[in-house]
Design a protein around this motif. Structure first.
Motif, mmCIF file in Angstrom:
data_model
loop_
_atom_site.group_PDB
_atom_site.id
_atom_site.type_symbol
_atom_site.label_atom_id
_atom_site.label_comp_id
_atom_site.label_asym_id
_atom_site.label_seq_id
_atom_site.Cartn_x
_atom_site.Cartn_y
_atom_site.Cartn_z
ATOM 1 N N CYS A 334 0.800 -1.232 0.000
ATOM 2 C CA CYS A 334 0.000 0.000 0.000
ATOM 3 C C CYS A 334 0.828 1.275 0.000
ATOM 4 N N GLY A 335 2.140 1.142 0.161
ATOM 5 C CA GLY A 335 3.002 2.314 0.140
ATOM 6 C C GLY A 335 3.093 3.061 1.461
ATOM 7 N N HIS A 336 2.486 2.540 2.512
ATOM 8 C CA HIS A 336 2.536 3.207 3.818
ATOM 9 C C HIS A 336 3.973 3.267 4.325
ATOM 10 N N THR A 337 4.388 4.436 4.789
ATOM 11 C CA THR A 337 5.727 4.615 5.346
ATOM 12 C C THR A 337 5.619 5.101 6.784
ATOM 13 N N ALA A 338 6.561 4.668 7.597
ATOM 14 C CA ALA A 338 6.572 5.064 9.012
ATOM 15 C C ALA A 338 7.915 4.689 9.598
ATOM 16 N N HIS A 339 8.163 5.163 10.809
ATOM 17 C CA HIS A 339 9.332 4.690 11.557
ATOM 18 C C HIS A 339 9.091 3.219 11.883
ATOM 19 N N ALA A 340 10.083 2.389 11.642
ATOM 20 C CA ALA A 340 9.892 0.944 11.768
ATOM 21 C C ALA A 340 9.451 0.540 13.174
ATOM 22 N N ASP A 341 10.037 1.152 14.200
ATOM 23 C CA ASP A 341 9.686 0.779 15.566
ATOM 24 C C ASP A 341 8.285 1.261 15.940
ATOM 25 N N GLU A 342 7.887 2.430 15.427
ATOM 26 C CA GLU A 342 6.539 2.929 15.689
ATOM 27 C C GLU A 342 5.507 2.032 15.023
ATOM 28 N N ASN A 343 5.794 1.596 13.807
ATOM 29 C CA ASN A 343 4.891 0.674 13.103
ATOM 30 C C ASN A 343 4.737 -0.631 13.884
ATOM 31 N N ALA A 344 5.877 -1.145 14.406
ATOM 32 C CA ALA A 344 5.833 -2.383 15.179
ATOM 33 C C ALA A 344 5.045 -2.198 16.476
ATOM 34 N N ALA A 345 5.191 -1.041 17.120
ATOM 35 C CA ALA A 345 4.484 -0.779 18.371
ATOM 36 C C ALA A 345 2.968 -0.760 18.163
ATOM 37 N N VAL A 346 2.515 -0.220 17.018
ATOM 38 C CA VAL A 346 1.083 -0.215 16.705
ATOM 39 C C VAL A 346 0.582 -1.646 16.537
ATOM 40 N N ASN A 347 1.366 -2.479 15.851
ATOM 41 C CA ASN A 347 0.981 -3.881 15.670
ATOM 42 C C ASN A 347 0.927 -4.623 17.009
ATOM 43 N N ILE A 348 1.872 -4.317 17.877
ATOM 44 C CA ILE A 348 1.903 -4.940 19.203
ATOM 45 C C ILE A 348 0.665 -4.550 20.005
ATOM 46 N N LEU A 349 0.293 -3.281 19.938
ATOM 47 C CA LEU A 349 -0.906 -2.819 20.638
ATOM 48 C C LEU A 349 -2.150 -3.532 20.131
ATOM 49 N N ARG A 350 -2.300 -3.623 18.825
ATOM 50 C CA ARG A 350 -3.476 -4.286 18.252
ATOM 51 C C ARG A 350 -3.531 -5.754 18.648
ATOM 52 N N ALA A 351 -2.371 -6.419 18.635
ATOM 53 C CA ALA A 351 -2.340 -7.830 19.020
ATOM 54 C C ALA A 351 -2.739 -8.005 20.483
ATOM 55 N N GLY A 352 -2.291 -7.094 21.327
ATOM 56 C CA GLY A 352 -2.631 -7.178 22.743
ATOM 57 C C GLY A 352 -4.104 -6.937 23.007
ATOM 58 N N LEU A 353 -4.684 -5.948 22.319
ATOM 59 C CA LEU A 353 -6.108 -5.667 22.498
ATOM 60 C C LEU A 353 -6.971 -6.810 21.976
ATOM 61 N N ALA A 354 -6.534 -7.419 20.862
ATOM 62 C CA ALA A 354 -7.266 -8.567 20.329
ATOM 63 C C ALA A 354 -7.206 -9.743 21.299
ATOM 64 N N LEU A 355 -6.040 -9.960 21.890
ATOM 65 C CA LEU A 355 -5.879 -11.032 22.862
ATOM 66 C C LEU A 355 -6.757 -10.766 24.086
ATOM 67 N N ARG A 356 -6.846 -9.534 24.495
ATOM 68 C CA ARG A 356 -7.667 -9.171 25.653
ATOM 69 C C ARG A 356 -9.142 -9.389 25.354
ATOM 70 N N GLU A 357 -9.599 -9.017 24.156
ATOM 71 C CA GLU A 357 -10.995 -9.201 23.780
ATOM 72 C C GLU A 357 -11.382 -10.672 23.721
ATOM 73 N N SER A 358 -10.467 -11.493 23.177
ATOM 74 C CA SER A 358 -10.760 -12.923 23.100
ATOM 75 C C SER A 358 -10.830 -13.541 24.470
ATOM 76 N N ALA A 359 -9.973 -13.071 25.396
ATOM 77 C CA ALA A 359 -9.995 -13.591 26.763
ATOM 78 C C ALA A 359 -11.278 -13.206 27.474
ATOM 79 N N GLU A 360 -11.747 -11.984 27.244
ATOM 80 C CA GLU A 360 -13.004 -11.537 27.866
ATOM 81 C C GLU A 360 -14.201 -12.286 27.295
ATOM 82 N N ALA A 361 -14.158 -12.582 25.975
ATOM 83 C CA ALA A 361 -15.273 -13.302 25.347
ATOM 84 C C ALA A 361 -15.360 -14.740 25.856
ATOM 85 N N ALA A 362 -14.196 -15.318 26.159
ATOM 86 C CA ALA A 362 -14.191 -16.687 26.652
ATOM 87 C C ALA A 362 -14.709 -16.731 28.087
#
Length: 362
Positions: A334-362
């Motif tokens: 898609c051509g998205h550009t960003a600082h590599a560590d900032e991009n990784a931090a966003v992915n880490i946040l999303r993964a954590g929130l998804a993990l939290r939602e799945s734990a609450e649903a269970a």
């Protein structure tokens, strides 16, 4: 909660000598020399034997499960640095009242030793330990029922990416510096190490050179610990939910030298990376962050860091070519550009929130 409080001891010369003797005495010696050993606390010597038993129990458990056993290393008098009393009134006494400054601690066989108490102790003191770090002595109180100190809610969440250029990069784009304390002291450490190597083993000059080298390493350790506390406190105060990488630092810093039959590749580069990782102190920082988050009532989530650095935070495309350089990220889809560590931090946040939602649903 269980918490430990560590204070600097200020023993006299005679007390320091007695503490050194206390580190090396065990229950068997007490039996062989009841008159000479009667002045030491039986509880502290029993605690030493419990630590020894714990080390061998873990050794046999690892061997049975097929893991590398790691035979417990013999600790001579130069390596045995901690003595512990299992409870108050059993050779050690700390009588401080809440919100009161205690200036001395009583140790059986040692006497009343001055303590530099820089903060009040909370909870109930369960064990008292004395630890030697180089030429310094510390007393450590392990306390039960320490009350939590919850911070007001902020409504903010964050993902943390660990690095060697910046110690922490947040999903909000903030970068917490990595002071590189070991690298800053490298010249002095190298000089002290060379000076030590020139000294004859067993000589008085060698002991002095060794003490100077240990003092330099101790200073680096204290600097790293101080920075980790400040960085963790900054994050805990600002966010309610904190997501970080579930890192295995010991595995990440294994040597790449290999064996004679199968030598490793890029050994020098891997050695330099290992040194940078250890200098950053990821493990120390994450441990402190966990303790502060628990006390402040914050939620801490650890996620698998796999592919977070090469996945686009905008479209989700994952490819090795997305990571152009160590610092730059450019999505090939898609051509998205960003600082590599900032991009990784966003992915880490999303993964954590998804993990939290799945734990609450269970």
């Amino acid at each position: 909660m269980r918490r430990s409080f560590k204070f600097l001891l200020r023993p006299t010369g005679g007390q320091a000598s007695a503490l050194t003797q206390c580190l090396a005495e065990l229950k068997e010696i007490r039996k062989a020399d009841p008159d000479g050993q009667g002045r030491w606390s039986a509880g502290s010597q029993q605690q030493t034997l419990r630590r020894l038993d714990k080390a061998f129990t873990a050794f046999f458990r690892r061997g049975k499960t097929g893991r590398t056993p790691g035979f417990p290393r013999f600790k001579g008098k130069g390596r045995f640095d901690t003595v512990e009393w299992p409870a108050t009134k059993n050779g050690a006494t700390w009588d401080s009242q809440p919100h009161e400054r205690q200036t001395r601690v009583y140790l059986l066989g040692i006497g009343h030793v001055r303590v530099h108490q820089h903060r009040s102790i909370k909870g109930t003191v369960k064990t008292i330990s004395v630890k030697r770090e180089g030429s310094r002595w510390y007393v450590i109180m392990s306390c039960d029922d320490v009350p939590a100190q919850p911070l007001p809610a902020t409504g903010s969440v964050v993902g943390l990416d660990m690095g060697v250029v910046s110690l922490v990069t947040t999903s909000d784009g903030d970068h917490l510096t990595n002071p590189r304390h070991l690298a800053a002291s490298a010249d002095r450490l190298a000089g002290a190490q060379q000076n030590l190597a020139r000294k004859r083993r067993g000589s008085k000059r060698r002991r002095k050179a060794l003490a100077r080298l240990a003092a330099l390493h101790s200073k680096v350790r204290r600097q790293r610990l101080d920075h980790a506390h400040k960085a963790a406190l900054t994050i805990v105060r600002a966010y309610d939910i904190i997501v970080h990488e579930d890192l295995r630092v010991a595995n990440m810093t294994r040597s790449a030298s290999g064996t004679i039959k199968q030598p490793g590749r890029n050994v020098a580069a891997k050695s330099g990376l290992n040194r940078s990782i250890l200098d950053a102190g990821w493990g120390v920082f994450l441990t402190i962050l966990a303790h502060k988050a628990e006390s402040a009532g914050r939620e801490l989530i650890a996620v698998n860091p796999a592919s977070t650095s090469r996945t686009c935070a905008r479209c989700g495309h994952s490819a090795q070519d997305n990571r152009v350089t160590q610092a730059d990220f450019a999505c090939t889809a898609c051509g998205h550009t960003a600082h590599a560590d900032e991009n990784a931090a966003v992915n880490i946040l999303r993964a954590g929130l998804a993990l939290r939602e799945s734990a609450e649903a269970a």
